[in-house]
Design a protein around this motif. Structure first.
Motif, PDB file in Angstrom:
ATOM      1  N   MET A   1      59.336 -84.712  47.770  1.00  0.00           N
ATOM      2  CA  MET A   1      60.491 -84.754  48.675  1.00  0.00           C
ATOM      3  C   MET A   1      61.571 -83.741  48.281  1.00  0.00           C
ATOM      4  O   MET A   1      62.470 -83.462  49.060  1.00  0.00           O
ATOM      5  CB  MET A   1      61.116 -86.154  48.667  1.00  0.00           C
ATOM      6  N   CYS A   2      61.533 -83.274  47.054  1.00  0.00           N
ATOM      7  CA  CYS A   2      62.570 -82.363  46.547  1.00  0.00           C
ATOM      8  C   CYS A   2      62.101 -80.918  46.565  1.00  0.00           C
ATOM      9  O   CYS A   2      62.903 -79.988  46.541  1.00  0.00           O
ATOM     10  CB  CYS A   2      62.922 -82.707  45.098  1.00  0.00           C
TER      11      CYS A   2
ATOM     12  N   CYS B   1      63.372 -77.803  48.394  1.00  0.00           N
ATOM     13  CA  CYS B   1      64.712 -77.284  48.076  1.00  0.00           C
ATOM     14  C   CYS B   1      64.904 -76.955  46.596  1.00  0.00           C
ATOM     15  O   CYS B   1      65.902 -76.323  46.244  1.00  0.00           O
ATOM     16  CB  CYS B   1      65.777 -78.288  48.480  1.00  0.00           C
ATOM     17  N   HIS B   2      64.022 -77.426  45.725  1.00  0.00           N
ATOM     18  CA  HIS B   2      64.227 -77.225  44.284  1.00  0.00           C
ATOM     19  C   HIS B   2      62.956 -76.782  43.572  1.00  0.00           C
ATOM     20  O   HIS B   2      61.898 -77.361  43.776  1.00  0.00           O
ATOM     21  CB  HIS B   2      64.649 -78.540  43.603  1.00  0.00           C
TER      22      HIS B   2
ATOM     23  N   ARG C   1      72.743 -80.831  31.241  1.00  0.00           N
ATOM     24  CA  ARG C   1      73.406 -79.688  31.893  1.00  0.00           C
ATOM     25  C   ARG C   1      74.603 -80.209  32.674  1.00  0.00           C
ATOM     26  O   ARG C   1      74.515 -81.241  33.323  1.00  0.00           O
ATOM     27  CB  ARG C   1      72.405 -79.024  32.839  1.00  0.00           C
TER      28      ARG C   1
ATOM     29  N   GLY D   1      76.721 -78.717  38.521  1.00  0.00           N
ATOM     30  CA  GLY D   1      77.250 -77.520  39.173  1.00  0.00           C
ATOM     31  C   GLY D   1      77.360 -76.298  38.294  1.00  0.00           C
ATOM     32  O   GLY D   1      78.263 -75.488  38.487  1.00  0.00           O
TER      33      GLY D   1
ATOM     34  N   TYR E   1      74.201 -69.857  41.493  1.00  0.00           N
ATOM     35  CA  TYR E   1      74.022 -70.744  42.637  1.00  0.00           C
ATOM     36  C   TYR E   1      75.385 -71.152  43.189  1.00  0.00           C
ATOM     37  O   TYR E   1      76.305 -71.462  42.428  1.00  0.00           O
ATOM     38  CB  TYR E   1      73.219 -72.001  42.246  1.00  0.00           C
TER      39      TYR E   1
ATOM     40  N   TYR F   1      77.524 -73.739  44.690  1.00  0.00           N
ATOM     41  CA  TYR F   1      77.631 -75.195  44.909  1.00  0.00           C
ATOM     42  C   TYR F   1      78.760 -75.534  45.869  1.00  0.00           C
ATOM     43  O   TYR F   1      79.680 -74.733  46.082  1.00  0.00           O
ATOM     44  CB  TYR F   1      77.956 -75.888  43.577  1.00  0.00           C
ATOM     45  N   SER F   2      78.727 -76.757  46.343  1.00  0.00           N
ATOM     46  CA  SER F   2      79.862 -77.308  47.093  1.00  0.00           C
ATOM     47  C   SER F   2      80.986 -77.585  46.094  1.00  0.00           C
ATOM     48  O   SER F   2      80.742 -77.724  44.888  1.00  0.00           O
ATOM     49  CB  SER F   2      79.458 -78.623  47.760  1.00  0.00           C
TER      50      SER F   2
ATOM     51  N   VAL G   1      80.343 -80.864  43.996  1.00  0.00           N
ATOM     52  CA  VAL G   1      79.508 -80.801  42.786  1.00  0.00           C
ATOM     53  C   VAL G   1      80.206 -79.980  41.701  1.00  0.00           C
ATOM     54  O   VAL G   1      80.188 -80.342  40.523  1.00  0.00           O
ATOM     55  CB  VAL G   1      78.093 -80.261  43.114  1.00  0.00           C
TER      56      VAL G   1
ATOM     57  N   TRP H   1      74.630 -84.124  33.516  1.00  0.00           N
ATOM     58  CA  TRP H   1      73.514 -84.891  34.078  1.00  0.00           C
ATOM     59  C   TRP H   1      72.756 -85.649  32.993  1.00  0.00           C
ATOM     60  O   TRP H   1      72.337 -85.064  31.996  1.00  0.00           O
ATOM     61  CB  TRP H   1      72.540 -83.973  34.832  1.00  0.00           C
TER      62      TRP H   1
ATOM     63  N   TRP I   1      72.847 -90.622  41.850  1.00  0.00           N
ATOM     64  CA  TRP I   1      72.781 -89.449  42.751  1.00  0.00           C
ATOM     65  C   TRP I   1      71.582 -89.549  43.671  1.00  0.00           C
ATOM     66  O   TRP I   1      71.683 -89.368  44.875  1.00  0.00           O
ATOM     67  CB  TRP I   1      72.717 -88.199  41.880  1.00  0.00           C
TER      68      TRP I   1
ATOM     69  N   THR J   1      79.048 -83.352  49.113  1.00  0.00           N
ATOM     70  CA  THR J   1      77.931 -82.532  48.637  1.00  0.00           C
ATOM     71  C   THR J   1      77.178 -81.948  49.822  1.00  0.00           C
ATOM     72  O   THR J   1      77.156 -82.538  50.907  1.00  0.00           O
ATOM     73  CB  THR J   1      76.947 -83.333  47.772  1.00  0.00           C
ATOM     74  N   LYS J   2      76.579 -80.788  49.585  1.00  0.00           N
ATOM     75  CA  LYS J   2      75.780 -80.176  50.658  1.00  0.00           C
ATOM     76  C   LYS J   2      74.289 -80.477  50.494  1.00  0.00           C
ATOM     77  O   LYS J   2      73.469 -79.877  51.166  1.00  0.00           O
ATOM     78  CB  LYS J   2      76.061 -78.679  50.739  1.00  0.00           C
ATOM     79  N   MET J   3      73.970 -81.382  49.557  1.00  0.00           N
ATOM     80  CA  MET J   3      72.549 -81.774  49.427  1.00  0.00           C
ATOM     81  C   MET J   3      72.251 -82.807  50.520  1.00  0.00           C
ATOM     82  O   MET J   3      72.728 -83.932  50.465  1.00  0.00           O
ATOM     83  CB  MET J   3      72.260 -82.354  48.036  1.00  0.00           C
TER      84      MET J   3
HETATM   85  C1  HEC Z   1      67.229 -80.367  51.898  1.00  0.00           C
HETATM   86  C2  HEC Z   1      67.316 -79.767  50.581  1.00  0.00           C
HETATM   87  C3  HEC Z   1      67.342 -80.671  49.365  1.00  0.00           C
HETATM   88  C4  HEC Z   1      66.492 -81.690  49.057  1.00  0.00           C
HETATM   89  C5  HEC Z   1      65.335 -82.249  49.864  1.00  0.00           C
HETATM   90  C6  HEC Z   1      66.883 -82.130  47.742  1.00  0.00           C
HETATM   91  N1  HEC Z   1      67.944 -81.405  47.288  1.00  0.00           N
HETATM   92 FE1  HEC Z   1      68.875 -81.583  45.482  1.00  0.00          FE
HETATM   93  N2  HEC Z   1      70.246 -80.226  46.030  1.00  0.00           N
HETATM   94  C7  HEC Z   1      70.267 -79.557  47.234  1.00  0.00           C
HETATM   95  C8  HEC Z   1      71.481 -78.799  47.353  1.00  0.00           C
HETATM   96  C9  HEC Z   1      71.898 -77.942  48.537  1.00  0.00           C
HETATM   97  C10 HEC Z   1      72.189 -79.022  46.150  1.00  0.00           C
HETATM   98  C11 HEC Z   1      73.581 -78.490  45.784  1.00  0.00           C
HETATM   99  C12 HEC Z   1      74.554 -79.578  46.182  1.00  0.00           C
HETATM  100  C13 HEC Z   1      75.994 -79.182  46.266  1.00  0.00           C
HETATM  101  O1  HEC Z   1      76.383 -78.116  45.756  1.00  0.00           O
HETATM  102  O2  HEC Z   1      76.747 -79.973  46.846  1.00  0.00           O
HETATM  103  C14 HEC Z   1      71.388 -79.930  45.339  1.00  0.00           C
HETATM  104  C15 HEC Z   1      71.743 -80.372  44.079  1.00  0.00           C
HETATM  105  C16 HEC Z   1      70.946 -81.172  43.277  1.00  0.00           C
HETATM  106  C17 HEC Z   1      71.252 -81.551  41.934  1.00  0.00           C
HETATM  107  C18 HEC Z   1      72.479 -81.129  41.120  1.00  0.00           C
HETATM  108  C19 HEC Z   1      72.123 -79.859  40.379  1.00  0.00           C
HETATM  109  C20 HEC Z   1      73.197 -79.287  39.501  1.00  0.00           C
HETATM  110  O3  HEC Z   1      72.952 -78.174  39.002  1.00  0.00           O
HETATM  111  O4  HEC Z   1      74.254 -79.895  39.297  1.00  0.00           O
HETATM  112  C21 HEC Z   1      70.231 -82.331  41.495  1.00  0.00           C
HETATM  113  C22 HEC Z   1      70.075 -82.958  40.131  1.00  0.00           C
HETATM  114  C23 HEC Z   1      69.295 -82.448  42.592  1.00  0.00           C
HETATM  115  N3  HEC Z   1      69.770 -81.730  43.669  1.00  0.00           N
HETATM  116  C24 HEC Z   1      68.119 -83.155  42.536  1.00  0.00           C
HETATM  117  C25 HEC Z   1      67.290 -83.383  43.638  1.00  0.00           C
HETATM  118  C26 HEC Z   1      66.100 -84.199  43.585  1.00  0.00           C
HETATM  119  C27 HEC Z   1      65.533 -84.844  42.352  1.00  0.00           C
HETATM  120  C28 HEC Z   1      65.615 -84.233  44.878  1.00  0.00           C
HETATM  121  C29 HEC Z   1      64.425 -85.008  45.405  1.00  0.00           C
HETATM  122  C30 HEC Z   1      64.530 -86.435  45.366  1.00  0.00           C
HETATM  123  C31 HEC Z   1      66.460 -83.393  45.687  1.00  0.00           C
HETATM  124  N4  HEC Z   1      67.464 -82.896  44.896  1.00  0.00           N
HETATM  125  C32 HEC Z   1      66.251 -83.134  47.034  1.00  0.00           C
HETATM  126  C33 HEC Z   1      69.292 -79.594  48.209  1.00  0.00           C
HETATM  127  C34 HEC Z   1      68.271 -80.509  48.269  1.00  0.00           C
END
Ligand code: HEC
Length: 169
Positions: free
Chosen positions: A75-76, A79-80, A100, A103, A108, A110-111, A114, A121, A129, A140-142
């Motif tokens: 699921m992640c 995007c990651h 870490r 943000g 990268y 970030y919003s 974050v 973390w 989260w 957050t933009k996630m």
């Molecule tokens: C649709 C895209 C998307 C999906 C799916 C997604 N993420 Fe993210 N994730 C992001 C974005 C965009 C950010 C940056 C958020 C912000 O800056 O607000 C982020 C940020 C994060 C961060 C913080 C990283 C940091 O450096 O501080 C973590 C941890 C994270 N995601 C874990 C996950 C995990 C684990 C999953 C799966 C369960 C997941 N994400 C699913 C887009 C996504």
């Protein structure tokens, strides 16, 4: 006699030059090998090492199901990336996420939410989260709805610990 002396001198020079050159070559060959090795990629842990790391985690993560964690990470993945040096996609690379600061991936964007989070973390923060990103850090933009089942989050966090270079403190 004069010629013989000259020959000897030339011969000695040639030898010295050869020695000097050899030494130099040895040095220059060493330097590039030694320099990058300090930040070269760590070898990927073996399956055995991953198992041992899993067992060493604090409960409940030590009994996490890595297969299910891997399945949830699907699921992640759009995007990651989680490998060392992996690209930032829609979200930042997650290698080394444990320990870490939120943000803090330099290249990268970030919003503000974050960037201003101010925590580091760990499993506890990640659990909240992943349950509901937008409630945990409003703004957050996630755009991930959240992983509701606690067991899935435990398994996913255990998987991330094993896969992202986590070292026990
Ligand atoms: C649709 C895209 C998307 C999906 C799916 C997604 N993420 Fe993210 N994730 C992001 C974005 C965009 C950010 C940056 C958020 C912000 O800056 O607000 C982020 C940020 C994060 C961060 C913080 C990283 C940091 O450096 O501080 C973590 C941890 C994270 N995601 C874990 C996950 C995990 C684990 C999953 C799966 C369960 C997941 N994400 C699913 C887009 C996504």
């Amino acid at each position: 006699m004069r010629n013989a002396t000259l020959m000897t001198v030339l011969g000695a020079c040639a030898l010295l030059a050869a020695c000097g050159k050899g030494g130099e070559t040895g040095k220059t060959a060493e330097a590039p090998v030694a320099a990058p090795s300090s930040d070269a990629a760590l070898p990927e842990p073996t399956a055995e090492e991953k198992k041992a790391l899993l067992a060493s985690l604090p409960a409940p993560y030590n009994t996490g199901d890595l297969e299910n964690g891997k399945a949830k990470f699907a699921m992640c993945r759009s995007c990651h990336t989680i490998v060392q040096g992996g690209a930032n996609l829609t979200g930042p690379n997650l290698y080394g996420i444990f320990g870490r600061k939120a943000g803090s991936v330099a290249d990268y964007k970030y919003s503000d939410a974050v960037k201003a989070a101010g925590f580091t973390w760990d499993a506890e923060h990640l659990d909240k989260w992943l349950a509901q990103p937008r409630d945990f850090l409003p703004g957050t933009k996630m755009t991930f709805a959240g992983l509701k089942a606690e067991k899935d989050r435990v398994d996913l966090i255990a998987f991330l610990k094993v896969e992202t270079g986590y070292k026990a403190p």
